[in-house]
Design a protein around this motif. Structure first.
Motif, PDB file in Angstrom:
ATOM      1  N   ALA A   6       0.836  -1.205   0.000  1.00  0.00           N
ATOM      2  CA  ALA A   6       0.000   0.000   0.000  1.00  0.00           C
ATOM      3  C   ALA A   6       0.867   1.251   0.000  1.00  0.00           C
ATOM      4  O   ALA A   6       0.613   2.201  -0.743  1.00  0.00           O
ATOM      5  CB  ALA A   6      -0.932   0.001   1.206  1.00  0.00           C
ATOM      6  N   LYS A   7       1.911   1.240   0.812  1.00  0.00           N
ATOM      7  CA  LYS A   7       2.805   2.401   0.871  1.00  0.00           C
ATOM      8  C   LYS A   7       3.555   2.564  -0.443  1.00  0.00           C
ATOM      9  O   LYS A   7       3.738   3.688  -0.924  1.00  0.00           O
ATOM     10  CB  LYS A   7       3.787   2.269   2.021  1.00  0.00           C
ATOM     11  N   ALA A   8       3.978   1.473  -1.041  1.00  0.00           N
ATOM     12  CA  ALA A   8       4.675   1.544  -2.321  1.00  0.00           C
ATOM     13  C   ALA A   8       3.773   2.121  -3.407  1.00  0.00           C
ATOM     14  O   ALA A   8       4.200   2.938  -4.224  1.00  0.00           O
ATOM     15  CB  ALA A   8       5.170   0.161  -2.723  1.00  0.00           C
ATOM     16  N   LYS A   9       2.514   1.730  -3.394  1.00  0.00           N
ATOM     17  CA  LYS A   9       1.577   2.252  -4.388  1.00  0.00           C
ATOM     18  C   LYS A   9       1.333   3.746  -4.160  1.00  0.00           C
ATOM     19  O   LYS A   9       1.295   4.523  -5.102  1.00  0.00           O
ATOM     20  CB  LYS A   9       0.260   1.493  -4.333  1.00  0.00           C
ATOM     21  N   GLN A  10       1.166   4.146  -2.911  1.00  0.00           N
ATOM     22  CA  GLN A  10       0.976   5.565  -2.609  1.00  0.00           C
ATOM     23  C   GLN A  10       2.184   6.378  -3.045  1.00  0.00           C
ATOM     24  O   GLN A  10       2.057   7.470  -3.591  1.00  0.00           O
ATOM     25  CB  GLN A  10       0.731   5.758  -1.117  1.00  0.00           C
ATOM     26  N   THR A  11       3.375   5.839  -2.830  1.00  0.00           N
ATOM     27  CA  THR A  11       4.594   6.521  -3.234  1.00  0.00           C
ATOM     28  C   THR A  11       4.649   6.663  -4.751  1.00  0.00           C
ATOM     29  O   THR A  11       5.002   7.715  -5.287  1.00  0.00           O
ATOM     30  CB  THR A  11       5.831   5.752  -2.728  1.00  0.00           C
ATOM     31  N   LYS A  12       4.260   5.601  -5.461  1.00  0.00           N
ATOM     32  CA  LYS A  12       4.258   5.633  -6.922  1.00  0.00           C
ATOM     33  C   LYS A  12       3.282   6.676  -7.440  1.00  0.00           C
ATOM     34  O   LYS A  12       3.609   7.468  -8.336  1.00  0.00           O
ATOM     35  CB  LYS A  12       3.896   4.259  -7.476  1.00  0.00           C
ATOM     36  N   VAL A  13       2.070   6.708  -6.887  1.00  0.00           N
ATOM     37  CA  VAL A  13       1.061   7.675  -7.313  1.00  0.00           C
ATOM     38  C   VAL A  13       1.540   9.092  -7.027  1.00  0.00           C
ATOM     39  O   VAL A  13       1.419   9.984  -7.873  1.00  0.00           O
ATOM     40  CB  VAL A  13      -0.292   7.390  -6.621  1.00  0.00           C
TER      41      VAL A  13
END
Length: 61
Positions: A6-13
């Protein structure tokens, strides 16, 4: 635990939003800020009866 994806996806976005350029419709933004009504698209009027209206129960209306 389990927050890594979830954190990786938020960082990517967040990174995408920061570094990508987006086309901005400045005239639409100005209209919105000045309170002007938005232009409505003209929608063709469709026949009131649909293709299944012939099968409807006439007593039900």
């Amino acid at each position: 635990m389990g927050r890594g994806r979830a954190k990786a996806k938020q960082t990517k976005v967040a990174r995408d939003l920061k570094y990508q350029t987006h086309e901005t419709d400045l005239s639409a933004l100005a209209r919105e800020l000045h309170g002007e009504p938005a232009k409505r698209e003209v929608v063709e009027k469709v026949d009131e009866r649909d293709e299944w209206s012939d099968y409807a129960d006439p007593q039900r209306d």
